[in-house]
Design an enzyme around this catalytic site. Structure first.
Site, PDB file in Angstrom:
ATOM      1  N   CYS A  36     -10.673   2.782  -1.638  1.00 10.65           N
ATOM      2  CA  CYS A  36      -9.405   3.262  -1.093  1.00 10.65           C
ATOM      3  C   CYS A  36      -9.112   2.451   0.172  1.00 10.65           C
ATOM      4  O   CYS A  36     -10.019   2.201   0.974  1.00 10.65           O
ATOM      5  CB  CYS A  36      -9.527   4.748  -0.775  1.00 10.65           C
ATOM      6  SG  CYS A  36      -8.084   5.419   0.059  1.00 10.65           S
ATOM      7  N   CYS A  57      -3.393  -0.987  -2.710  1.00  7.34           N
ATOM      8  CA  CYS A  57      -3.636   0.434  -2.989  1.00  7.34           C
ATOM      9  C   CYS A  57      -4.468   0.581  -4.272  1.00  7.34           C
ATOM     10  O   CYS A  57      -4.037   0.154  -5.352  1.00  7.34           O
ATOM     11  CB  CYS A  57      -2.287   1.128  -3.170  1.00  7.34           C
ATOM     12  SG  CYS A  57      -2.428   2.874  -3.553  1.00  7.34           S
ATOM     13  N   ASP A  73       0.850  -1.188   0.000  1.00 10.47           N
ATOM     14  CA  ASP A  73       0.000   0.000   0.000  1.00 10.47           C
ATOM     15  C   ASP A  73       0.887   1.239   0.000  1.00 10.47           C
ATOM     16  O   ASP A  73       2.040   1.189   0.448  1.00 10.47           O
ATOM     17  CB  ASP A  73      -0.946   0.026   1.206  1.00 10.47           C
ATOM     18  CG  ASP A  73      -1.939   1.184   1.086  1.00 10.47           C
ATOM     19  OD1 ASP A  73      -2.349   1.504  -0.047  1.00 10.47           O
ATOM     20  OD2 ASP A  73      -2.285   1.792   2.116  1.00 10.47           O
ATOM     21  N   SER A  74       0.311   2.350  -0.439  1.00  7.38           N
ATOM     22  CA  SER A  74       1.062   3.606  -0.436  1.00  7.38           C
ATOM     23  C   SER A  74       1.347   4.058   0.997  1.00  7.38           C
ATOM     24  O   SER A  74       2.280   4.819   1.218  1.00  7.38           O
ATOM     25  CB  SER A  74       0.271   4.674  -1.180  1.00  7.38           C
ATOM     26  OG  SER A  74      -1.008   4.812  -0.590  1.00  7.38           O
TER      27      SER A  74
HETATM   28  N1  DGL Z   1      -3.752   3.709  -0.652  1.00  2.84           N
HETATM   29  C1  DGL Z   1      -4.427   4.656  -1.505  1.00  2.84           C
HETATM   30  C2  DGL Z   1      -5.621   4.008  -2.188  1.00  2.84           C
HETATM   31  O1  DGL Z   1      -6.044   2.936  -1.813  1.00  2.84           O
HETATM   32  C3  DGL Z   1      -4.858   5.878  -0.765  1.00  2.84           C
HETATM   33  C4  DGL Z   1      -3.749   6.700  -0.181  1.00  2.84           C
HETATM   34  C5  DGL Z   1      -2.959   7.518  -1.175  1.00  2.84           C
HETATM   35  O2  DGL Z   1      -3.479   8.511  -1.730  1.00  2.84           O
HETATM   36  O3  DGL Z   1      -1.828   7.162  -1.387  1.00  2.84           O
HETATM   37  O4  DGL Z   1      -6.125   4.562  -3.127  1.00  2.84           O
END
Ligand code: DGL
Length: 265
Positions: A184, A70, A7-8
């Site tokens: 998200c 993500c 994930d980010s």
């Molecule tokens: N993890 C990102 C997603 O699921 C959200 C957070 C980000 O903007 O990096 O879209």
């Protein structure tokens, strides 16, 4: 070999936790790119570059399979990873996303006709949910809303101020949708609040519930992958930047005092 989850930031820990609960026997390596979060307001080129670094890290950690939890990275860069990067670099590995499974579950209910998608700016701009939902059921009506302010609130564990912002984001859906996809990683943290605002008649699709089930089915259908997965129940959490706030949030969300390690990409 391991299962990698990317994930980010920290939001993907919610899916990781559900995954471990459903399939505790496997070894998991989590990577949260906390140094560069958020991805949601970046360009497709940057998101691809960031995702490639992270996927490569996880593949070097002996991951047979990487789940891109993500949505932003799944929407903007996954196809390029699957079509360009993997075949020439790691042809025996798999990288899977979270958008198609969420669309499949949203449309499992035959009554579902009007689907709302709450996601980041980049995910909405990609139209990935709209495209995939319409591939499954062409006459589906899809209403998208970008909600860029929610991730920082969740990531900083500051939910006390979030209700008026949520109400504002959700008002365009009111009375217009039967199903809402939380597109998200961070939004499952807000599911209860969202349900209260949007009303009990709207079915909420939360990836942290459905992805572990889909993974189980995927592994049943791919015994050649399942059989090479290590089954020692070892879980490793890695981030690209580690602060006290991150450690506290990980402990709070993960529900146990698990060690978080800072790594360089
Ligand atoms: N993890 C990102 C997603 O699921 C959200 C957070 C980000 O903007 O990096 O879209």
């Amino acid at each position: 070999m391991n299962i990698g989850i990317f994930d980010s930031g920290l939001g993907g820990l919610l899916i990781t936790k559900s995954m471990i609960k459903k399939l505790p026997q496997y070894n998991y390596v989590y990577l949260g790119d906390t140094k560069r979060v958020p991805y949601g307001n970046r360009s497709a080129e940057t998101i691809y570059e960031f995702l490639k670094d992270s996927v490569e890290y996880l593949l070097k950690q002996n991951c047979k399979l990487v789940i891109v939890a993500c949505n932003t990275a799944s929407a903007q860069a996954l196809r390029k990873i699957q079509q360009d990067f993997l075949p020439s670099n790691y042809p025996d590995r798999k990288v899977l996303g979270v958008i198609i499974p969420a669309c499949e579950v949203a449309l499992e209910n035959k009554q579902a006709k009007n689907i709302g998608v709450l996601a980041t700016v980049a995910t909405v701009a990609s139209n990935a949910f709209v495209i995939e939902l319409k591939k499954i059921k062409p006459n589906t009506k899809v209403l998208q809303k970008a909600a860029p302010l929610l991730v920082p609130f969740v990531e900083n564990d500051e939910l006390g101020f979030i209700n008026p912002i949520l109400e504002n984001y959700l008002k365009s859906f009111k009375g217009k949708i039967d199903t809402l996809i939380l597109g998200c990683t961070h939004f499952p943290m807000l599911q209860y609040r969202i349900q209260k605002i949007i009303g009990p008649e709207v079915r909420i699709i939360s990836q942290n519930k459905l992805i572990p089930k889909k993974l189980k089915t995927y592994l049943n259908n791919h015994p050649e992958i399942e059989k090479v997965l290590s089954k020692e129940g070892i879980y490793k959490l890695n981030v690209t930047d580690l602060t006290d706030t991150i450690s506290k949030t990980v402990t709070k969300w993960f529900g146990q005092n698990i060690k978080v390690v800072q790594i360089d990409l």
